[in-house]
Design a protein around this motif. Structure first.
Motif, PDB file in Angstrom:
ATOM      1  N   SER A  41      13.233  11.280 -15.657  1.00 35.27           N
ATOM      2  CA  SER A  41      11.791  11.221 -15.398  1.00 35.27           C
ATOM      3  C   SER A  41      11.321   9.785 -15.278  1.00 35.27           C
ATOM      4  CB  SER A  41      11.025  11.933 -16.519  1.00 35.27           C
ATOM      5  OG  SER A  41      11.368  13.298 -16.600  1.00 35.27           O
ATOM      6  N   PHE A  42      11.813   8.927 -16.171  1.00 34.95           N
ATOM      7  CA  PHE A  42      11.389   7.523 -16.142  1.00 34.95           C
ATOM      8  C   PHE A  42      11.979   6.791 -14.946  1.00 34.95           C
ATOM      9  CE2 PHE A  42      10.489   8.324 -20.693  1.00 34.95           C
ATOM     10  CZ  PHE A  42       9.190   7.841 -20.728  1.00 34.95           C
ATOM     11  N   ILE A  43      13.220   7.113 -14.581  1.00 36.16           N
ATOM     12  CA  ILE A  43      13.814   6.499 -13.400  1.00 36.16           C
ATOM     13  C   ILE A  43      13.025   6.889 -12.156  1.00 36.16           C
ATOM     14  CG2 ILE A  43      15.839   6.483 -11.898  1.00 36.16           C
ATOM     15  CD1 ILE A  43      17.552   6.777 -14.418  1.00 36.16           C
ATOM     16  N   ALA A  44      12.683   8.189 -12.056  1.00 34.68           N
ATOM     17  CA  ALA A  44      11.886   8.660 -10.926  1.00 34.68           C
ATOM     18  C   ALA A  44      10.516   7.993 -10.915  1.00 34.68           C
ATOM     19  CB  ALA A  44      11.736  10.177 -10.987  1.00 34.68           C
ATOM     20  N   SER A  79      11.257 -12.609 -10.939  1.00 29.57           N
ATOM     21  CA  SER A  79       9.975 -12.173 -11.494  1.00 29.57           C
ATOM     22  C   SER A  79      10.105 -10.828 -12.191  1.00 29.57           C
ATOM     23  CB  SER A  79       8.921 -12.088 -10.388  1.00 29.57           C
ATOM     24  OG  SER A  79       8.724 -13.343  -9.774  1.00 29.57           O
ATOM     25  N   PHE A  80      10.800  -9.890 -11.560  1.00 28.01           N
ATOM     26  CA  PHE A  80      10.920  -8.575 -12.171  1.00 28.01           C
ATOM     27  C   PHE A  80      11.945  -8.555 -13.306  1.00 28.01           C
ATOM     28  CE2 PHE A  80       8.559  -7.206  -8.484  1.00 28.01           C
ATOM     29  CZ  PHE A  80       7.732  -6.247  -9.057  1.00 28.01           C
ATOM     30  N   PHE A  81      12.878  -9.497 -13.276  1.00 28.93           N
ATOM     31  CA  PHE A  81      13.773  -9.623 -14.429  1.00 28.93           C
ATOM     32  C   PHE A  81      12.974 -10.061 -15.659  1.00 28.93           C
ATOM     33  CE2 PHE A  81      16.732 -12.175 -17.039  1.00 28.93           C
ATOM     34  CZ  PHE A  81      17.646 -11.177 -17.352  1.00 28.93           C
ATOM     35  N   ILE A  82      12.040 -10.989 -15.456  1.00 27.98           N
ATOM     36  CA  ILE A  82      11.209 -11.472 -16.562  1.00 27.98           C
ATOM     37  C   ILE A  82      10.289 -10.374 -17.076  1.00 27.98           C
ATOM     38  CG2 ILE A  82       9.335 -13.068 -17.168  1.00 27.98           C
ATOM     39  CD1 ILE A  82      10.606 -15.068 -15.193  1.00 27.98           C
ATOM     40  N   ILE A  83       9.560  -9.746 -16.158  1.00 29.68           N
ATOM     41  CA  ILE A  83       8.547  -8.792 -16.602  1.00 29.68           C
ATOM     42  C   ILE A  83       9.168  -7.493 -17.090  1.00 29.68           C
ATOM     43  CG2 ILE A  83       8.023  -7.477 -14.486  1.00 29.68           C
ATOM     44  CD1 ILE A  83       5.019  -8.178 -15.126  1.00 29.68           C
ATOM     45  N   SER A  84      10.425  -7.220 -16.696  1.00 31.02           N
ATOM     46  CA  SER A  84      11.085  -6.005 -17.180  1.00 31.02           C
ATOM     47  C   SER A  84      11.304  -6.056 -18.684  1.00 31.02           C
ATOM     48  CB  SER A  84      12.416  -5.794 -16.465  1.00 31.02           C
ATOM     49  OG  SER A  84      13.347  -6.821 -16.783  1.00 31.02           O
ATOM     50  N   ILE A 260      15.515  -3.210 -17.670  1.00 29.39           N
ATOM     51  CA  ILE A 260      15.888  -4.611 -17.460  1.00 29.39           C
ATOM     52  C   ILE A 260      16.831  -4.792 -16.270  1.00 29.39           C
ATOM     53  CG2 ILE A 260      16.993  -6.626 -18.524  1.00 29.39           C
ATOM     54  CD1 ILE A 260      15.885  -5.595 -21.218  1.00 29.39           C
ATOM     55  N   PRO A 261      17.878  -3.977 -16.121  1.00 26.14           N
ATOM     56  CA  PRO A 261      18.694  -4.144 -14.911  1.00 26.14           C
ATOM     57  C   PRO A 261      18.135  -3.437 -13.677  1.00 26.14           C
ATOM     58  CG  PRO A 261      19.696  -2.510 -16.344  1.00 26.14           C
ATOM     59  CD  PRO A 261      18.506  -3.049 -17.081  1.00 26.14           C
ATOM     60  N   THR A 262      17.422  -2.308 -13.883  1.00 29.16           N
ATOM     61  CA  THR A 262      17.038  -1.489 -12.726  1.00 29.16           C
ATOM     62  C   THR A 262      15.809  -2.018 -11.986  1.00 29.16           C
ATOM     63  OG1 THR A 262      15.787  -0.007 -14.182  1.00 29.16           O
ATOM     64  CG2 THR A 262      18.055   0.617 -13.648  1.00 29.16           C
ATOM     65  N   LEU A 263      14.801  -2.515 -12.702  1.00 30.42           N
ATOM     66  CA  LEU A 263      13.588  -2.952 -12.023  1.00 30.42           C
ATOM     67  C   LEU A 263      13.842  -4.090 -11.039  1.00 30.42           C
ATOM     68  CD1 LEU A 263      10.724  -2.707 -14.684  1.00 30.42           C
ATOM     69  CD2 LEU A 263      11.582  -1.009 -13.084  1.00 30.42           C
ATOM     70  N   LEU A 265      16.537  -4.791  -9.403  1.00 28.68           N
ATOM     71  CA  LEU A 265      17.313  -4.268  -8.279  1.00 28.68           C
ATOM     72  C   LEU A 265      16.429  -3.449  -7.335  1.00 28.68           C
ATOM     73  CD1 LEU A 265      20.585  -3.123 -10.097  1.00 28.68           C
ATOM     74  CD2 LEU A 265      20.328  -5.050  -8.536  1.00 28.68           C
ATOM     75  N   ILE A 266      15.630  -2.553  -7.902  1.00 27.55           N
ATOM     76  CA  ILE A 266      14.793  -1.675  -7.071  1.00 27.55           C
ATOM     77  C   ILE A 266      13.775  -2.479  -6.271  1.00 27.55           C
ATOM     78  CG2 ILE A 266      13.059   0.154  -7.113  1.00 27.55           C
ATOM     79  CD1 ILE A 266      14.469   1.258  -9.607  1.00 27.55           C
ATOM     80  N   PHE A 267      13.046  -3.362  -6.951  1.00 25.03           N
ATOM     81  CA  PHE A 267      11.981  -4.094  -6.276  1.00 25.03           C
ATOM     82  C   PHE A 267      12.529  -5.095  -5.264  1.00 25.03           C
ATOM     83  CE2 PHE A 267       9.607  -2.323  -9.767  1.00 25.03           C
ATOM     84  CZ  PHE A 267       8.329  -2.152  -9.262  1.00 25.03           C
ATOM     85  N   THR A 268      13.660  -5.710  -5.563  1.00 26.88           N
ATOM     86  CA  THR A 268      14.249  -6.648  -4.610  1.00 26.88           C
ATOM     87  C   THR A 268      14.732  -5.920  -3.358  1.00 26.88           C
ATOM     88  OG1 THR A 268      14.959  -8.061  -6.454  1.00 26.88           O
ATOM     89  CG2 THR A 268      15.976  -8.466  -4.315  1.00 26.88           C
ATOM     90  N   PHE A 269      15.310  -4.744  -3.546  1.00 27.40           N
ATOM     91  CA  PHE A 269      15.780  -3.961  -2.405  1.00 27.40           C
ATOM     92  C   PHE A 269      14.619  -3.568  -1.494  1.00 27.40           C
ATOM     93  CE2 PHE A 269      16.817   0.336  -0.661  1.00 27.40           C
ATOM     94  CZ  PHE A 269      17.756  -0.086   0.274  1.00 27.40           C
TER      95      PHE A 269
END
Length: 495
Positions: A41-44, A79-84, A260-263, A265-269
């Motif tokens: 649910s959280f991944i989605a 940026s998303f690594f930091i805010i994650s 921390i690892p997923t955000l 990756l997702i946003f950069t992609f």
């Protein structure tokens, strides 16, 4: 005739005893049978939240100010690594105690305005969809004055989008999982198809050949300002992830570390998709780079492709508007007026107010207002810092859940209801950014070097507030003694 019931059903739990005016069923800790959000649910949710027009434009807009595509993607990832880390840390509080956060009036205002503005973005996608089915719709005579910032067909599209979105405003957060799941499947498939087209049709275009056009000190400030812009776009979620969704978690709080690892990756992609599509569009159509994805797909010759492409952006706008705006506003309105507002009423109220804000006029003429809205991150950075360090260091990961619901309980009443340490830390974090904030709203105000702190305002505010708050709180020792008494440890997590 029976009078309509204005007051909502009040909580009958232990948390409301002698204190009904401060809580209701939606504000109480989420009971076990309603904790339905698991890892999928959280991944989605996060995939759904990431796939929106703003993320599409992140890296593309950074290229426009002089950096290359490599630096642009690097900034998004960093940026998303930091805010994650911040999202994960603050989200853990809701996952442990299953309680909402305190009401923040300023967040209500921010969420209401962004909800209204996102409605316009969604309406633009609907306009493209209807235009693909019925080309005559785009040629509809305009009966609305130009100064209003919207056309007749644009208003029709806005009404259609609002009506379609309205039923989702009537659902509680624990019943919205399926919306995020659907969006996390449909939108990525559509956007990956656009990515494939960009490389098959145009080999990615010429943007990947561009080089950095800024150097020296200017490069550093452009890099910092770009990173601050990306951080600012998701600064709200670093504050409201705790109160809005993680409280419905049915799994261990350790799952919050998944962000921390997923955000990044997702946003950069997604940013890479935006760069590729914009670059290919420029090469194919020979026009200035269309950063706006709706403007980009409007050039497509296939009406079916235009329709389904626009549909993906309409669904993207719907999902992010619910997850990041309407539920945020509803949570805080519920906490402010628990006798009269529930989560459902709060979301419906948010939808009604969106008309009153006439967002099409805001987008058309109020550049300074939009700059202020984007600059609001300088306030949210210090807020997120106080929340994070208060739980993990000052309170030593222990909250007294029952005391959170009791007015003037000595545990959290502080000094006449005000935690002066948090106030001082907040002012220290925000203060250095104010000259730059003023300049961003009114470029006629000269602030000299005072602009530079604002260019990395979120990080500056977060770090400054963190240091001051922890130091004033004695690294946790002072507050722990005030809250629980010297030498005691109290765990309020047992629900």
């Amino acid at each position: 005739m029976k009078k309509p019931r204005l007051r909502i059903k009040q909580s009958q739990s232990t948390f409301a005893e002698g204190n009904a005016r401060w809580t209701n069923l939606d504000l109480d800790p989420v009971p076990l049978h309603k904790r339905k959000w698991g890892p999928l649910s959280f991944i989605a949710y996060w995939i759904s939240d990431a796939f929106n027009a703003a993320t599409w434009q992140f890296a593309s807009s950074i290229i426009a100010v002089g950096l290359s595509w490599r630096e642009s993607l690097g900034i998004v990832a960093l940026s998303f690594f930091i805010i994650s880390f911040v999202i994960s840390a603050n989200g853990a509080v809701g996952a442990i105690y299953h309680v909402p956060y305190i009401p923040i009036v300023s967040r209500v205002v921010l969420a209401l305005f962004w909800f209204a503005i996102q409605n316009v973005n969604g309406a633009n996608a609907v306009r493209a969809m209807v235009g693909a089915i019925w080309p005559g719709f785009l040629a509809m005579p305009n009966r609305i004055p130009e100064r209003e910032g919207i056309t007749s067909n644009g208003m029709v599209a806005y009404l259609i989008y609002w009506v379609v979105q309205f039923p989702f405003l009537c659902l509680r957060p624990d019943r919205l999982r399926w919306l995020f799941v659907v969006k996390s499947v449909v939108v990525p498939v559509a956007w990956i198809a656009i990515l494939v087209w960009a490389f098959v049709a145009e080999g990615g275009g010429g943007m990947f050949e561009q080089r950095v056009t800024v150097h020296g000190a200017q490069y550093s400030w452009v890099f910092s300002a770009s990173m601050n812009s990306v951080l600012g776009n998701y600064a709200t979620l670093s504050v409201n992830q705790e109160s809005d969704f993680s409280r419905y978690s049915r799994v261990s709080p350790k799952w919050q570390l998944l962000y921390i690892p997923t955000l990044p990756l997702i946003f950069t992609f997604i940013s890479f998709i935006g760069i590729s599509a914009s670059s290919a569009g420029q090469s194919r159509y020979g026009a200035p780079i269309p950063w706006d994805p709706i403007a980009h797909l409007s050039n497509w010759s296939s009406r079916a492709c235009r329709f389904f492409g626009a549909l993906s952006f309409a669904l993207a706008s719907l999902g992010v508007n619910i997850s990041a705006n309407s539920i945020s506003a509803a949570n805080d309105l519920t906490a402010l007026f628990p006798r009269y507002i529930s989560l459902r009423r709060g979301q419906v109220l948010c939808g009604v107010i969106s008309w009153c804000l006439v967002p099409w006029r805001i987008l058309a003429s109020a550049d300074s207002f939009l700059n202020f809205m984007s600059a609001y991150a300088v306030f949210l950075g210090p807020m997120a810092a106080i929340m994070l360090w208060d739980f993990w260091v000052v309170k030593r990961r222990k909250y007294d859940t029952l005391a959170l619901y009791q007015a003037q309980n000595p545990v959290y009443w502080y000094t006449w209801g005000v935690n002066w340490r948090a106030v001082v830390a907040f002012l220290v974090g925000v203060g250095p950014n104010l000259p730059g904030l003023v300049h961003s709203v009114n470029a006629g105000v000269r602030v000299g070097v005072g602009l530079h702190p604002y260019q990395f305002g979120w990080l500056l505010g977060f770090v400054g507030t963190s240091v001051v708050y922890v130091v004033l709180s004695g690294g946790g020792a002072v507050m722990a003694e005030e809250v629980y008494g010297e030498g005691s440890v109290k765990d309020g997590s047992g629900l």
